[in-house]
Design a protein around this motif. Structure first.
Motif, mmCIF file in Angstrom:
data_model
loop_
_atom_site.group_PDB
_atom_site.id
_atom_site.type_symbol
_atom_site.label_atom_id
_atom_site.label_comp_id
_atom_site.label_asym_id
_atom_site.label_seq_id
_atom_site.Cartn_x
_atom_site.Cartn_y
_atom_site.Cartn_z
ATOM 1 N N GLY A 67 0.836 -1.184 0.000
ATOM 2 C CA GLY A 67 0.000 0.000 0.000
ATOM 3 C C GLY A 67 0.870 1.232 0.000
ATOM 4 O O GLY A 67 2.086 1.120 0.088
ATOM 5 N N PRO A 68 0.302 2.402 -0.099
ATOM 6 C CA PRO A 68 -1.144 2.682 -0.079
ATOM 7 C C PRO A 68 -1.809 2.390 -1.422
ATOM 8 O O PRO A 68 -1.144 2.288 -2.440
ATOM 9 C CB PRO A 68 -1.204 4.176 0.232
ATOM 10 N N PHE A 69 -3.132 2.279 -1.354
ATOM 11 C CA PHE A 69 -3.924 2.021 -2.544
ATOM 12 C C PHE A 69 -4.754 3.259 -2.856
ATOM 13 O O PHE A 69 -5.288 3.902 -1.964
ATOM 14 C CB PHE A 69 -4.805 0.793 -2.327
ATOM 15 N N SER A 70 -4.844 3.572 -4.130
ATOM 16 C CA SER A 70 -5.414 4.861 -4.530
ATOM 17 C C SER A 70 -6.935 4.941 -4.470
ATOM 18 O O SER A 70 -7.481 6.004 -4.237
ATOM 19 C CB SER A 70 -4.940 5.223 -5.940
ATOM 20 N N GLU A 71 -7.635 3.860 -4.673
ATOM 21 C CA GLU A 71 -9.099 3.903 -4.739
ATOM 22 C C GLU A 71 -9.720 3.892 -3.343
ATOM 23 O O GLU A 71 -10.343 2.921 -2.933
ATOM 24 C CB GLU A 71 -9.651 2.795 -5.629
ATOM 25 N N THR A 72 -9.583 5.006 -2.630
ATOM 26 C CA THR A 72 -10.015 5.122 -1.238
ATOM 27 C C THR A 72 -11.451 4.669 -1.028
ATOM 28 O O THR A 72 -11.753 3.971 -0.068
ATOM 29 C CB THR A 72 -9.847 6.575 -0.751
ATOM 30 N N LYS A 73 -12.357 5.033 -1.926
ATOM 31 C CA LYS A 73 -13.774 4.690 -1.719
ATOM 32 C C LYS A 73 -14.030 3.195 -1.725
ATOM 33 O O LYS A 73 -15.067 2.741 -1.275
ATOM 34 C CB LYS A 73 -14.647 5.394 -2.755
#
Length: 149
Positions: A67-73
């Motif tokens: 991570g981090p991963f971009s697609e927070t939602k």
């Protein structure tokens, strides 16, 4: 019926912003209501995705992405497991979620958990026995969701 209540991540949870005392108290009160109603099975908050990893399999071979991963939602900030009589009852409990969380801008997903009976004949008596032995072992060892051994 068991349901997982999934608190979706947002920019604050992904930034590692910790809840303040008021939100901790409100969430504690909410969780206490679930416990007192006899429906809470487990619940935890999750660290930001920057502290996590994803393992993707292609052709049976794993590949790891930190991570981090971009697609927070699409990410999860925390979860609660409850056992209630219906999806409607689960929804009613989620409607009581503390409005302080996320300054009132929170997305919660409710997902029903599979039960052994959902799998039909494919879940043979032998597989059911093995599953039950594993669950009993976890209970005896204290290694349940939300518990430290």
């Amino acid at each position: 019926m068991r349901f997982m209540i999934i608190r979706k991540a947002d920019k604050n949870t992904e930034a590692g912003v910790l809840p303040d005392e008021n939100l901790l108290a409100a969430m504690g009160q909410y969780n206490e209501e679930l416990v007192n109603a006899g429906i809470m099975l487990a619940g935890e908050g999750l660290q930001p995705s920057s502290k996590g990893a994803r393992v993707k399999f292609s052709g049976g071979k794993p590949s790891v992405t930190d991570g981090p991963f971009s697609e927070t939602k699409e990410l999860i900030a925390g979860f609660t497991m409850i056992e209630v009589g219906s999806k409607e009852e689960a929804i009613e409990w989620v409607k009581r979620w503390p409005p302080l969380d996320g300054n009132g801008e929170v997305e919660i997903e409710i997902r029903q958990v599979f039960e052994a009976s959902d799998f039909g004949a494919e879940f043979t008596p032998e597989l059911r026995e093995a599953e039950e032995r594993m669950r009993e072992h976890l209970l005896k060892s204290g290694k349940q969701l939300g518990k430290k051994a």
